[in-house]
Design an enzyme around this catalytic site. Structure first.
Site, short mmCIF file in Angstrom:
data_model
loop_
_atom_site.label_atom_id
_atom_site.label_comp_id
_atom_site.label_asym_id
_atom_site.label_seq_id
_atom_site.Cartn_x
_atom_site.Cartn_y
_atom_site.Cartn_z
N SER A 59 0.79 -1.23 0.00
CA SER A 59 0.00 0.00 0.00
C SER A 59 0.82 1.28 0.00
O SER A 59 0.25 2.37 -0.05
CB SER A 59 -0.97 0.01 1.19
OG SER A 59 -2.07 -0.83 0.94
N LYS A 62 -0.07 3.68 -2.71
CA LYS A 62 -1.07 4.75 -2.60
C LYS A 62 -0.42 6.13 -2.40
O LYS A 62 -1.09 7.15 -2.57
CB LYS A 62 -2.04 4.44 -1.47
CG LYS A 62 -2.87 3.17 -1.72
CD LYS A 62 -3.86 2.91 -0.60
CE LYS A 62 -4.70 1.69 -0.88
NZ LYS A 62 -4.02 0.42 -0.55
N SER A 68 -6.38 3.16 4.08
CA SER A 68 -5.65 2.52 2.97
C SER A 68 -6.65 1.75 2.09
O SER A 68 -6.45 0.59 1.74
CB SER A 68 -4.57 1.57 3.50
OG SER A 68 -3.65 1.26 2.49
N LYS A 104 3.09 6.68 5.22
CA LYS A 104 2.18 5.61 4.82
C LYS A 104 2.71 4.24 5.25
O LYS A 104 3.90 3.99 5.27
CB LYS A 104 2.01 5.63 3.29
CG LYS A 104 0.92 4.70 2.75
CD LYS A 104 -0.46 5.27 3.00
CE LYS A 104 -1.55 4.29 2.55
NZ LYS A 104 -1.61 3.07 3.39
#
Length: 449
Positions: free
Chosen positions: A68, A71, A128, A230
């Site tokens: 993720s 992202k 997420s 993140k």
């Protein structure tokens, strides 16, 4: 004579201090080496965000799965569209059947729904949300494949020469890969190019349709100076984290890839920050990643190392993102809570890239680390995903640090889908979670990964 003896004694003390310092330094270096050698998925880097100087690195250019952290680039593309005036924060993004079908983690979008750009960004950085990421991709790119091509082209412009994107969310795809160094560059680019939007990464919670979602980044508000960025996880990638830190006039970005559990990853990141923040420069901020009008055209200032490669001449072709077998017509109750051997072939189907990310599993039943809990086995992946979502909703804080996943296995020629939560450091943590779930009438058992 006395002076000579005192001089000799002082020399002995000084030599002892030097030896002690060398020993401590060696222990620190050995600890970092052991961290890398003991975990084949591990990669890490710490970079001074003012000068581009690398303060620490281990396997920084080795190919890894971003999960993720993908992202972050999806958010960069949104920020670029906002900055250019193509979209506004209140622009509504439609949700297709394809986007709504994305597995957890998600915000349970349904076909025909729509959400604002502002909501989409918050869903990306806190929950997420995979469904929101795909909706953004289809909205900005026309299709997932086109948007992935745009992401890869942007990566090249930012000097991320070893990164390729195939989707906007980071779910398993053997050709979607990056490096710790590339993710550090992206972290800096987000801060430098879009400071007006970067504060999104400091969002601690997000409410959508009356449900509150917390940020997966546990370092926010807990480690001094951390202001984003993140987290990420898939079985193939391990636990990933990119962090930005600004404190005491210093600024660094750090990336850890391939952690065994979320807790050990967070602890390692906190240790890197503590160790290297004070080594950062206190000078003035400099633009490390050049951004030309309409998008970054020049890749990086020479102070950040990394080879440049040409932009891709052909659009990466779309591919199937999952490798699950078709649904089997049997009742889920037949295999509920049944322990079976781990399916190696099914895992290999989504993790074929021959890199350190795919190190062979330990033999003789030994585990590479971490515990998981299983709450169900279903004949349909959709049923398993729905069960995970319902369990997560009922469990509340019990599963706040855990990540929902599905795994396939075969029994009697029939394919089933395990519904599991990963990210427990120890047997006691996993057993404790199961005990709490059982009090909520949720069947559960713990196994070592």
């Amino acid at each position: 004579m006395r002076q000579a003896l005192l001089g000799r004694a002082n020399l002995v003390r000084l030599s002892g201090r030097i030896l002690t310092a060398l020993f401590v330094s060696g222990v620190v270096m050995l600890g970092a080496a052991e961290q890398a050698s003991a975990n084949a998925k591990y990669a890490g880097i710490v970079m001074d965000a003012k000068t581009g100087k690398v303060l620490y690195e281990s396997n920084a250019d080795a190919p890894r799965y971003p999960a993720s952290l993908t992202k972050m680039m999806t958010a960069y593309m949104i920020f670029e569209a906002l900055s250019s005036g193509r979209i506004k924060k209140d622009t509504r993004i439609p949700v297709s059947r394809n986007a709504a079908a994305e597995p957890p983690t998600n915000i349970a979008l349904r076909p025909g729904d729509s959400l604002t750009v502002d909501q989409a960004v918050r869903a990306l950085v806190t929950r997420s949300a995979n469904d929101a990421a795909t909706a953004v991709a289809e909205f900005l790119g026309g299709s997932e494949a086109k948007f992935a091509s745009m992401m890869t082209a942007k990566a090249r412009q930012l000097g991320m020469s070893r990164t390729t994107f195939k989707n906007a969310h980071g779910l398993p795809n053997s050709r979607q890969k990056t490096t710790a160094r590339d993710m550090a560059k992206l972290s800096i680019a987000l801060r430098e190019h879009y400071p007006q939007y970067y504060s999104y990464f400091q969002t601690t919670s997000f409410t959508y349709k009356k449900r509150r979602y917390g940020n997966h980044n546990r370092l926010l508000g807990r480690v001094n100076g951390v202001d984003g960025i993140k987290t990420g996880y898939t079985r193939a990638s391990g636990f990933n984290l990119a962090s930005s830190v600004q404190a005491n006039g210093r600024s660094i970005v750090a990336v850890v890839l391939g952690g065994r559990t979320s807790r050990s990853r967070d602890a390692h990141m906190a240790d890197l920050i503590k160790r290297y923040l004070n080594k950062g420069s206190t000078g003035r901020d400099r633009m490390l990643i050049a951004k030309a009008p309409g998008g970054a055209r020049t890749a990086l200032a020479a102070m950040i190392p990394g080879k440049q490669v040409p932009l891709p001449t052909e659009r990466p072709e779309a591919e199937t993102l999952t490798a699950y077998a078709p649904e089997a017509p049997v009742k889920a109750a037949a295999v509920m809570n049944t322990a079976v051997p781990r399916p190696r072939a099914a895992v290999a189907a989504v993790d074929p890239m021959p890199t350190a990310s795919t190190a062979p599993e330990p033999q003789g039943g030994a585990s590479a680390g971490g515990w998981v809990i299983q709450v169900a086995s279903m004949p349909s992946e959709d049923e398993a995903l729905m069960f995970l979502a319902e369990t997560e909703k009922k469990a509340g804080q019990v599963l706040a640090r855990a990540v929902p996943i599905t795994e396939t296995f075969e029994k009697g020629g029939v394919t089933y889908h395990r519904a599991r939560f990963v990210g427990f450091d120890s047997k006691s943590d996993a057993w404790g979670a199961c005990a709490s779930l059982k009090k909520k009438s949720i069947s559960c058992y713990a196994v070592q990964q």
